[in-house]
Design a protein around this motif. Structure first.
Motif, PDB file in Angstrom:
ATOM      1  N   ILE A 240       0.842  -1.192   0.000  1.00 23.33           N
ATOM      2  CA  ILE A 240       0.000   0.000   0.000  1.00 23.33           C
ATOM      3  C   ILE A 240       0.881   1.248   0.000  1.00 23.33           C
ATOM      4  N   PRO A 241       0.392   2.344  -0.588  1.00 22.17           N
ATOM      5  CA  PRO A 241       1.152   3.598  -0.565  1.00 22.17           C
ATOM      6  C   PRO A 241       0.960   4.325   0.760  1.00 22.17           C
ATOM      7  N   LEU A 242       2.026   4.987   1.232  1.00 25.15           N
ATOM      8  CA  LEU A 242       1.954   5.745   2.476  1.00 25.15           C
ATOM      9  C   LEU A 242       2.187   7.234   2.254  1.00 25.15           C
ATOM     10  N   GLY A 243       3.179   7.582   1.468  1.00 20.71           N
ATOM     11  CA  GLY A 243       3.508   8.983   1.242  1.00 20.71           C
ATOM     12  C   GLY A 243       2.507   9.672   0.329  1.00 20.71           C
ATOM     13  N   SER A 244       2.492  11.006   0.411  1.00 22.91           N
ATOM     14  CA  SER A 244       1.561  11.784  -0.410  1.00 22.91           C
ATOM     15  C   SER A 244       1.824  11.578  -1.896  1.00 22.91           C
ATOM     16  N   THR A 245       3.085  11.601  -2.298  1.00 18.05           N
ATOM     17  CA  THR A 245       3.418  11.414  -3.711  1.00 18.05           C
ATOM     18  C   THR A 245       3.001  10.036  -4.197  1.00 18.05           C
ATOM     19  N   ALA A 246       3.251   9.019  -3.375  1.00 15.37           N
ATOM     20  CA  ALA A 246       2.870   7.659  -3.748  1.00 15.37           C
ATOM     21  C   ALA A 246       1.359   7.538  -3.894  1.00 15.37           C
ATOM     22  N   ARG A 247       0.615   8.162  -2.993  1.00 16.03           N
ATOM     23  CA  ARG A 247      -0.842   8.100  -3.076  1.00 16.03           C
ATOM     24  C   ARG A 247      -1.351   8.783  -4.344  1.00 16.03           C
ATOM     25  N   VAL A 248      -0.747   9.910  -4.703  1.00 20.20           N
ATOM     26  CA  VAL A 248      -1.161  10.612  -5.922  1.00 20.20           C
ATOM     27  C   VAL A 248      -0.875   9.761  -7.151  1.00 20.20           C
ATOM     28  N   LEU A 249       0.294   9.124  -7.188  1.00 20.14           N
ATOM     29  CA  LEU A 249       0.631   8.261  -8.322  1.00 20.14           C
ATOM     30  C   LEU A 249      -0.337   7.091  -8.435  1.00 20.14           C
ATOM     31  N   VAL A 250      -0.709   6.523  -7.293  1.00 18.57           N
ATOM     32  CA  VAL A 250      -1.667   5.414  -7.296  1.00 18.57           C
ATOM     33  C   VAL A 250      -3.016   5.882  -7.828  1.00 18.57           C
ATOM     34  N   MET A 251      -3.451   7.078  -7.415  1.00 16.99           N
ATOM     35  CA  MET A 251      -4.720   7.608  -7.911  1.00 16.99           C
ATOM     36  C   MET A 251      -4.667   7.876  -9.414  1.00 16.99           C
ATOM     37  N   LEU A 252      -3.532   8.375  -9.886  1.00 17.10           N
ATOM     38  CA  LEU A 252      -3.389   8.617 -11.313  1.00 17.10           C
ATOM     39  C   LEU A 252      -3.449   7.315 -12.105  1.00 17.10           C
ATOM     40  N   GLU A 253      -2.851   6.264 -11.557  1.00 18.57           N
ATOM     41  CA  GLU A 253      -2.919   4.971 -12.251  1.00 18.57           C
ATOM     42  C   GLU A 253      -4.342   4.430 -12.250  1.00 18.57           C
ATOM     43  N   GLN A 254      -5.067   4.610 -11.153  1.00 17.60           N
ATOM     44  CA  GLN A 254      -6.459   4.177 -11.123  1.00 17.60           C
ATOM     45  C   GLN A 254      -7.278   4.916 -12.182  1.00 17.60           C
ATOM     46  N   LEU A 255      -7.037   6.218 -12.308  1.00 15.06           N
ATOM     47  CA  LEU A 255      -7.733   6.994 -13.327  1.00 15.06           C
ATOM     48  C   LEU A 255      -7.368   6.519 -14.724  1.00 15.06           C
ATOM     49  N   ALA A 256      -6.089   6.212 -14.921  1.00 14.39           N
ATOM     50  CA  ALA A 256      -5.653   5.719 -16.225  1.00 14.39           C
ATOM     51  C   ALA A 256      -6.294   4.377 -16.549  1.00 14.39           C
ATOM     52  N   GLY A 257      -6.407   3.505 -15.547  1.00 10.74           N
ATOM     53  CA  GLY A 257      -7.012   2.195 -15.774  1.00 10.74           C
ATOM     54  C   GLY A 257      -8.481   2.292 -16.133  1.00 10.74           C
ATOM     55  N   VAL A 258      -9.217   3.117 -15.391  1.00  9.58           N
ATOM     56  CA  VAL A 258     -10.636   3.299 -15.689  1.00  9.58           C
ATOM     57  C   VAL A 258     -10.826   3.940 -17.056  1.00  9.58           C
ATOM     58  N   GLY A 259     -10.018   4.959 -17.347  1.00 12.34           N
ATOM     59  CA  GLY A 259     -10.129   5.625 -18.645  1.00 12.34           C
ATOM     60  C   GLY A 259      -9.790   4.709 -19.799  1.00 12.34           C
ATOM     61  N   TYR A 260      -8.777   3.850 -19.608  1.00 15.47           N
ATOM     62  CA  TYR A 260      -8.405   2.933 -20.675  1.00 15.47           C
ATOM     63  C   TYR A 260      -9.525   1.940 -20.968  1.00 15.47           C
ATOM     64  N   LEU A 261     -10.110   1.386 -19.919  1.00 16.16           N
ATOM     65  CA  LEU A 261     -11.205   0.439 -20.115  1.00 16.16           C
ATOM     66  C   LEU A 261     -12.414   1.116 -20.753  1.00 16.16           C
ATOM     67  N   ALA A 262     -12.724   2.336 -20.316  1.00 15.47           N
ATOM     68  CA  ALA A 262     -13.912   3.024 -20.812  1.00 15.47           C
ATOM     69  C   ALA A 262     -13.743   3.534 -22.239  1.00 15.47           C
ATOM     70  N   ALA A 263     -12.569   4.050 -22.559  1.00 19.92           N
ATOM     71  CA  ALA A 263     -12.396   4.703 -23.852  1.00 19.92           C
ATOM     72  C   ALA A 263     -11.876   3.775 -24.944  1.00 19.92           C
ATOM     73  N   VAL A 264     -11.017   2.838 -24.589  1.00 15.85           N
ATOM     74  CA  VAL A 264     -10.352   2.016 -25.608  1.00 15.85           C
ATOM     75  C   VAL A 264     -10.946   0.616 -25.684  1.00 15.85           C
TER      76      VAL A 264
END
Length: 228
Positions: free
Chosen positions: A189-213
Motif C-alpha cells: 500500500i502507498p503511504l507517502g503523499s506522492t505515492a498516493r497521488v501516483l496510485v490515484m493517477l494509475e487508477q484513473l488511467a485504468g478506468v479511462g483505458y477500459l472506458a475509452a479504448v
C-alpha cells in the motif's frame, strides 16, 4: 528456398502482421520468469533492458513514421545503457535514472498503441492483441514510476512482509497490476503523499483505458458481427 530461410521469412511476416501479439508474448514471458531472478542482483534490470529493446522494436513496427522511430530509440538506447551500467557498478542513482527512462518508453509505447487502435473503425486481430499489450505497458510503466518514487521518497510504500524495508520490483509490479485493474487485492500500500497521488493517477488511467479504448473495441467487434 531452403527450409531455414523459409521459416525465417514466415517468422518475419508474422511479427510484421501481429507486432502487438509479439509484444504481449514478450511481456508475459518476462512476467513468468521474474520470480526466478527476483532475488538476484540486477535481475530486474536485465529483464527491464530486454523489455526496452522489445518495446522499441514493437513501436517501430506498428508506427512507420521516422519521427516516431527516432523518439522511441532516443528513449530506449539510454535506458538500456543506464540499466546495464547500474548492474555493473551497483549504482542506485543509475538504477533510478534508468527506471525513469524505462517508464517513459513504456508510456510512449502505450500511447502509440492507443493511437494505433483508435485510428480507424475496423477491429483487426492485431488490435485485439494491442489491447492486452497496452495494459501490460501501462502496468510496467507505473511500476517503474513507483521505483523512482520509492527512491526519491523513502517509505513511500509498505507491505505485509518486512514493512520497514523498501519494496522489491516484483512487489511494485504486483501493486501496479492490481491498481490498474482496480481489483483491490494485494499486500503493498502507498503511504507517502506522492505515492498516493501516483496510485490515484494509475487508477484513473485504468478506468479511462477500459472506458475509452477497450469498450470501443468491444463495441466495434459486436457491430461487425451484427452486420455479418
Amino acid at each position: 528456398m531452403s527450409e531455414p530461410r523459409l521459416s525465417s521469412l514466415r517468422w518475419r511476416v508474422t511479427v510484421r502482421r501481429h507486432p502487438s501479439a509479439f509484444l504481449l508474448a514478450v511481456q508475459l514471458l518476462s512476467l513468468v520468469l521474474y520470480p526466478l531472478f527476483d532475488e538476484m542482483r540486477g535481475g530486474r534490470v536485465v529483464f527491464g533492458a530486454f523489455g526496452v529493446l522489445a518495446l522499441a522494436l514493437a513501436v517501430w513496427v506498428v508506427n512507420r513514421s521516422p519521427a516516431i522511430k527516432w523518439i522511441a530509440w532516443l528513449l530506449a538506447v539510454p535506458a538500456f545503457g543506464f540499466s546495464l551500467l547500474s548492474v555493473l557498478f551497483a549504482s542506485e542513482s543509475l538504477l533510478v535514472l534508468s527506471s525513469a527512462l524505462e517508464a517513459a518508453v513504456y508510456f510512449y509505447a502505450a500511447g502509440s498503441l492507443i493511437a494505433y487502435m483508435m485510428s480507424d473503425h475496423r477491429v483487426t486481430s492485431d488490435e485485439l492483441f494491442a489491447a492486452g499489450a497496452t495494459f501490460t505497458l501501462l502496468a510496467w510503466g507505473f511500476a517503474y514510476v513507483f521505483v523512482v518514487c520509492q527512491a526519491w521518497y523513502p517509505g513511500s510504500f509498505t507491505g505485509a512482509l518486512n514493512p520497514g524495508q523498501p519494496r522489491s520490483w516484483l512487489e511494485l509490479l504486483s501493486l501496479s497490476f492490481t491498481n490498474l485493474s482496480a481489483v483491490g487485492l494485494g499486500d503493498v500500500i502507498p503511504l507517502g503523499s506522492t505515492a498516493r497521488v501516483l496510485v490515484m493517477l494509475e487508477q484513473l488511467a485504468g478506468v479511462g483505458y477500459l472506458a475509452a479504448v477497450v469498450s470501443r473495441l468491444i463495441g466495434l467487434t459486436l457491430l461487425r458481427h451484427e452486420r455479418r
